[in-house]
Write a protein that holds these residues in place. Structure first.
Motif, PDB file in Angstrom:
ATOM      1  N   ARG A 255       0.831  -1.208   0.000  1.00 24.72           N
ATOM      2  CA  ARG A 255       0.000   0.000   0.000  1.00 24.72           C
ATOM      3  C   ARG A 255       0.866   1.259   0.000  1.00 24.72           C
ATOM      4  N   LEU A 256       1.957   1.237   0.756  1.00 27.64           N
ATOM      5  CA  LEU A 256       2.871   2.380   0.753  1.00 27.64           C
ATOM      6  C   LEU A 256       3.452   2.619  -0.639  1.00 27.64           C
TER       7      LEU A 256
ATOM      8  N   LEU B 183       0.651   4.036  -2.998  1.00 22.20           N
ATOM      9  CA  LEU B 183       0.357   5.443  -2.729  1.00 22.20           C
ATOM     10  C   LEU B 183       1.449   6.359  -3.283  1.00 22.20           C
ATOM     11  N   GLN B 184       2.701   5.951  -3.135  1.00 22.21           N
ATOM     12  CA  GLN B 184       3.780   6.778  -3.677  1.00 22.21           C
ATOM     13  C   GLN B 184       3.748   6.798  -5.206  1.00 22.21           C
ATOM     14  N   ASN B 185       3.418   5.679  -5.809  1.00 22.89           N
ATOM     15  CA  ASN B 185       3.328   5.634  -7.272  1.00 22.89           C
ATOM     16  C   ASN B 185       2.206   6.531  -7.792  1.00 22.89           C
ATOM     17  N   SER B 186       1.175   6.732  -6.977  1.00 23.99           N
ATOM     18  CA  SER B 186       0.057   7.584  -7.402  1.00 23.99           C
ATOM     19  C   SER B 186       0.215   9.033  -6.968  1.00 23.99           C
ATOM     20  N   ALA B 187       1.259   9.340  -6.205  1.00 27.53           N
ATOM     21  CA  ALA B 187       1.444  10.696  -5.676  1.00 27.53           C
ATOM     22  C   ALA B 187       1.640  11.701  -6.802  1.00 27.53           C
TER      23      ALA B 187
ATOM     24  N   LEU C 141       3.982   7.556  10.306  1.00 29.42           N
ATOM     25  CA  LEU C 141       2.944   8.218   9.519  1.00 29.42           C
ATOM     26  C   LEU C 141       3.436   8.479   8.106  1.00 29.42           C
ATOM     27  N   ALA C 142       2.559   8.277   7.149  1.00 34.32           N
ATOM     28  CA  ALA C 142       2.800   8.677   5.763  1.00 34.32           C
ATOM     29  C   ALA C 142       1.531   9.338   5.248  1.00 34.32           C
ATOM     30  N   ILE C 143       1.681  10.497   4.611  1.00 34.34           N
ATOM     31  CA  ILE C 143       0.533  11.224   4.052  1.00 34.34           C
ATOM     32  C   ILE C 143       0.856  11.569   2.603  1.00 34.34           C
ATOM     33  N   VAL C 144      -0.050  11.246   1.694  1.00 38.40           N
ATOM     34  CA  VAL C 144       0.171  11.462   0.267  1.00 38.40           C
ATOM     35  C   VAL C 144      -0.843  12.466  -0.272  1.00 38.40           C
TER      36      VAL C 144
END
Length: 336
Positions: free
Chosen positions: A123-124, A127-131, A202-205
């Motif tokens: 999932r991480l 999310l980064q690939n879609s950022a 925490l990670a926020i995209v």
């Protein structure tokens, strides 16, 4: 593999054969490939249409010569890449519309619970690939799902213009090789800061999705995390990150004489004319972050005595005789 850009396996085999021969006539290709002449003729025409075989005279027995594949197929590859990028962007939009619709009708879809190291890591990465704009990180020591060197998605995102701001726990800088890994990210454009302790992982995209573990690290077992969509809870997490970002110590790992930091900042040359060199800037970043002398020496590949001597020299340059005084002057003079 080349069938994704319209080159069939049979055409690829014929083209490779032609590359080996440099020049060849139809009959020679028929013998080498052991195929019917009509099939070889059709495949040659297909390669000629794709720009992989040089046009020849009307004579069917004229020798054939290959063209460079990067020239012939480069434009096709670029178009396919652009199409895939557009499709990925569209899928991301559709996924967000799907989740927004669910959130409007079902409050329980505001928070999705995921369990397992592999699921959390995937999932991480997704999310980064879609950022598109910015990724925010609270990076605590002993990562649950993805160590820094494994996060190759960050470099891809930075390369396409996504901003990264990361706050690291001081304990992370004590791990072997941590500074070198961190320097790679900063060198690629990441903005990095350090705090003694962070409250959560925490990670926020793109200010639209956050991932936050649900149980304390000490509980052990498979990690579980909440994936949080747009909501007041997400707004609170964004405010939490910004409040810690303001008080965190900036890491300066590039050559400060250029004035342009890899962390995205720009500093003016101080009025007194003195500026630490690259090694001193790295040392000061770790020193101000509270890293012990022994760990600084390990990270920089020097002796503890060398660290102490360099700090003493920097205190002389700053006109102070204590380490707290040096830390104050480092901040006042903008040395990191």
């Amino acid at each position: 593999m080349l069938d994704v850009i319209g080159l069939t396996p049979a055409e690829e085999e014929l083209y490779r054969c032609l590359l080996q021969l440099t020049t060849a006539r139809i009959d020679e290709l028929v013998r080498r490939l052991n195929r019917p002449r009509e099939q070889v003729v059709a495949e040659v025409e297909a390669l000629r249409a794709k720009g992989l075989v040089q046009p020849t005279d009307a004579d069917p027995d004229a020798p054939l010569r290959p063209n460079a594949p990067d020239v012939a197929l480069g434009a096709t590859l670029l178009r396919r890449q652009e199409d895939l990028e557009a499709a990925r962007h569209r899928v991301t939009q559709l996924a967000e519309e799907y989740r927004s619709g669910l959130r409007r009708h079902h409050v329980d879809h505001l928070v999705e619970v995921i369990t397992g190291t592999g699921v959390l890591r995937d999932r991480l990465r997704d999310l980064q690939n879609s950022a598109r704009t910015e990724v925010l990180w609270f990076c605590r020591a002993n990562p649950l799902a993805m160590a820094g060197p494994e996060n190759l998605e960050e470099f891809d995102a930075l390369a396409r213009g996504v901003s990264y701001r990361a706050i690291y726990e001081r304990e992370m800088l004590l791990e072997p090789g941590a500074l070198a890994d961190l320097a790679k990210g900063v060198g690629a454009g990441e903005q990095a800061r350090v705090l003694d302790r962070l409250p959560v992982r925490l990670a926020i995209v793109d200010a639209r999705t956050a991932i936050c573990p649900l149980v304390p690290d000490r509980d052990g077992g498979e990690p579980s995390a909440a994936v949080i969509g747009r909501s007041q809870l997400l707004d609170a997490l964004l405010a939490l990150f910004e409040s810690h970002w303001r008080v965190a110590t900036r890491l300066r790992l590039e050559d400060p004489l250029t004035g342009a930091g890899h962390d995205g900042s720009h500093t003016e040359r101080p009025a007194d004319g003195y500026r630490p060199d690259a090694d001193e800037a790295r040392l000061l970043s770790l020193f101000v972050a509270g890293v012990p002398d022994k760990s600084i020496a390990s990270q920089l590949g020097v002796s503890r005595r060398t660290v102490q001597r360099r700090l003493a020299d920097l205190m002389d340059a700053a006109g102070v005789d204590t380490r707290p005084g040096l830390a104050f002057q480092v901040a006042r003079r903008g040395w990191i």
